[in-house]
Write an enzyme that holds these catalytic residues in place. Structure first.
Site, mmCIF file in Angstrom:
data_model
loop_
_atom_site.group_PDB
_atom_site.id
_atom_site.type_symbol
_atom_site.label_atom_id
_atom_site.label_comp_id
_atom_site.label_asym_id
_atom_site.label_seq_id
_atom_site.Cartn_x
_atom_site.Cartn_y
_atom_site.Cartn_z
ATOM 1 N N LYS A 76 0.865 -1.180 0.000
ATOM 2 C CA LYS A 76 0.000 0.000 0.000
ATOM 3 C C LYS A 76 0.901 1.230 0.000
ATOM 4 C CE LYS A 76 -3.870 2.022 2.663
ATOM 5 N NZ LYS A 76 -4.758 1.860 3.833
ATOM 6 N N SER A 151 -9.755 2.017 2.920
ATOM 7 C CA SER A 151 -8.873 2.778 2.077
ATOM 8 C C SER A 151 -7.872 1.922 1.296
ATOM 9 C CB SER A 151 -8.086 3.787 2.931
ATOM 10 O OG SER A 151 -7.254 3.121 3.857
ATOM 11 N N SER A 175 -10.060 -0.398 7.052
ATOM 12 C CA SER A 175 -9.468 -0.289 5.718
ATOM 13 C C SER A 175 -8.787 -1.523 5.168
ATOM 14 C CB SER A 175 -8.472 0.860 5.688
ATOM 15 O OG SER A 175 -9.162 2.056 5.517
#
Ligand code: GLN
Length: 484
Positions: A76, A151, A175
């Site tokens: 990420k 997210s 997330s």
């Protein structure tokens, strides 16, 4: 190759059925061919990936390979990576190249994993749909008109479309679990403090936790084995021994006490999602688990509490992005104040600005007691609910999300509707507990996630309980059409 588990890939690499260089090229080709439909990567670094693959091949040739040697993964874009841009999906950090690797990146790299690139996300990890990214939204591979969740939406979409073998994510309020649920993959958010936050760009420091997004609990266990553990560079890192997660996967679960919180099955839950969750619970009964109804009476307060605590912490964490110490600087500032205000107004998107304003407000004199202190008190009550529940049960289960993936654009004008996506995931972060999401039977072709919540540092049990279900069912093996 892309449909194989990490254990199978590792075995093939050791048998020289193909090299890590070939495997890495295969994933890079898939990204080049398929990611234009998804936008799941912000940065792909083919050169660095192939160099890491060549090193892995040397280790394999010397018979010095571990289970992750040569396995292509993605991070990420919230994790600092030395020499490779770390944007946090914000214009603020559009050209930021960190001078060091985050601990999680360092540990996985040290274990021989090959980093393909950095995945898209909501800006500064604020969002539930991956639509707040400066680099544009991510599409859900199961239906590209829908969101992947957020997210960590880029990691979820990339894993679901088999553009990498696994990926890292972070979970402040859901997330990892929510996008895992909406994309039909397996995600685990460990106990707060289990994985180091060093080098992970801070959103809300008392809630943020790094974790894994993978296709199965077994794959996730291989990554977590490397990621978990004490780090002296993170003052909130837990100095608690780390068990071998892969070893625990096959443990017998007969007699397991599963608690179903009645608050997770009420109004707001799509009945079709509820039915898919109940079907999964019945599978657990077949495995010898005992099901009990429990109550987490304060959990309905988790969303309002979170939207005081998380913005408060974010307003303070994001103060460093001022165009001087870090981040985008506006052109031709008239004076210092103009430099600060314009750099921040240009560098941050609307959701981040909303959070900074709310956070500053709830921490300001006169409002601190009414909002922030009150929220902290309720946070304790929420943690106490779980404490009581875990006196009676071993694992808590319920839906990860109230519905399947919604259409892109659907909730962007209504922040409260967006925030309610995390109604079942946020309490876990407020309490600091580990949580997981695994795919169960889809609804109308769209993935559904079963959430598993464990007691503190009980990740081995969560992975074990998830693995036993995946041993019995095949939902985690389903692949979205059009991504072959
Ligand atoms: N959706 C939640 C938020 O917008 C949680 C995000 C997260 O876990 N990083 O804050």
């Amino acid at each position: 190759m892309q449909n194989k588990s990490i254990a199978e890939l590792a075995a093939d690499l050791r048998l020289r059925k193909y090299s890590s260089t070939e495997l890495t090229r295969h994933y890079l080709d898939r990204i080049a061919r398929l990611d234009p439909q998804l936008n799941s990567f912000i940065t792909v670094d083919a050169e660095a990936a192939l160099a890491a693959a060549a090193r892995a091949d040397e280790a394999l040739a010397r018979d010095q390979a571990g289970p992750l040697t040569g396995i292509p993964i993605a991070h990420k874009d919230i994790f600092c990576t030395k020499g490779v841009r770390t944007s946090c999906a914000s214009r603020m950090l559009d050209d930021f190249v960190a001078p060091y690797d985050a601990t999680v990146v360092e540990r996985l790299g040290g274990a021989g994993a090959v980093m393909l690139g950095k995945t898209n996300m909501d800006e500064f990890a604020m969002g539930s749909s991956n639509e707040t990214s400066y680099y544009g939204p991510v599409a859900n591979p199961w239906d590209t008109s829908r969101v992947p969740g957020g997210s960590s939406g880029g990691s979820a979409a990339a894993v679901a479309a088999r553009l990498c073998a696994a990926a890292t994510g972070t979970d402040t309020g859901g997330s990892i679990r929510q996008p895992a649920a909406l994309c039909g993959i397996t995600g685990i958010k460990p106990t707060y403090g289990r994985c180091s936050r060093w080098g992970m760009i801070a959103f809300a420091s008392s809630l943020d936790q790094a974790g894994v997004m993978a296709r199965s609990a077994a794959d996730a266990a291989f990554l977590l084995d490397e990621m978990a553990g004490f780090d002296e560079r993170d003052s909130t890192s837990a100095d608690v021994p780390v068990p071998d997660y892969v070893d625990a996967l096959d443990n017998d679960i007969s007699g397991l006490r599963i608690g179903l919180p009645k608050e997770f099955f009420g109004e707001g839950l799509d009945p079709r999602v509820g039915a898919a969750i109940e079907a999964a619970i019945r599978e657990y009964e077949k495995l010898g688990a005992e099901i009990r109804e429990i109550s987490l009476p304060n959990s309905p307060l988790s969303v309002p509490v979170y939207y005081v605590v998380a913005p408060a912490e974010c307003s303070s964490n994001l103060a460093r992005f001022d165009g001087v110490r870090y981040g985008h600087r506006c052109a031709d500032p008239a004076d210092l104040e103009d430099l600060y205000t314009r750099s921040r107004a240009e560098g941050f998107g609307p959701e981040v600005q909303r959070r900074v304003m709310i956070g500053t407000y709830v921490l300001s004199a006169g409002y601190y007691d009414a909002y922030y202190l009150k929220a902290q008190k309720i946070r304790h009550l929420i943690a106490d609910d779980f404490k009581r529940a875990f006196e009676e049960v071993d694992v808590i289960m319920g839906p990860t999300t109230p519905s399947t993936a919604f259409a892109l654009g659907d909730k962007m004008d209504d922040p409260v509707a967006m925030y309610l996506n995390d109604i079942y995931t946020i309490a876990t972060n407020l309490a600091g507990l580990p949580g997981m999401s695994i795919p169960v039977e889809p609804v109308a072709g769209m993935p559904v996630g079963l959430q598993l919540i464990g007691n503190y540092f009980d990740e081995a049990r969560l992975l074990n309980v998830a693995h036993r279900y995946q041993h019995l069912t095949h939902w985690h093996q389903a692949a979205p059409a059009g991504f072959d």
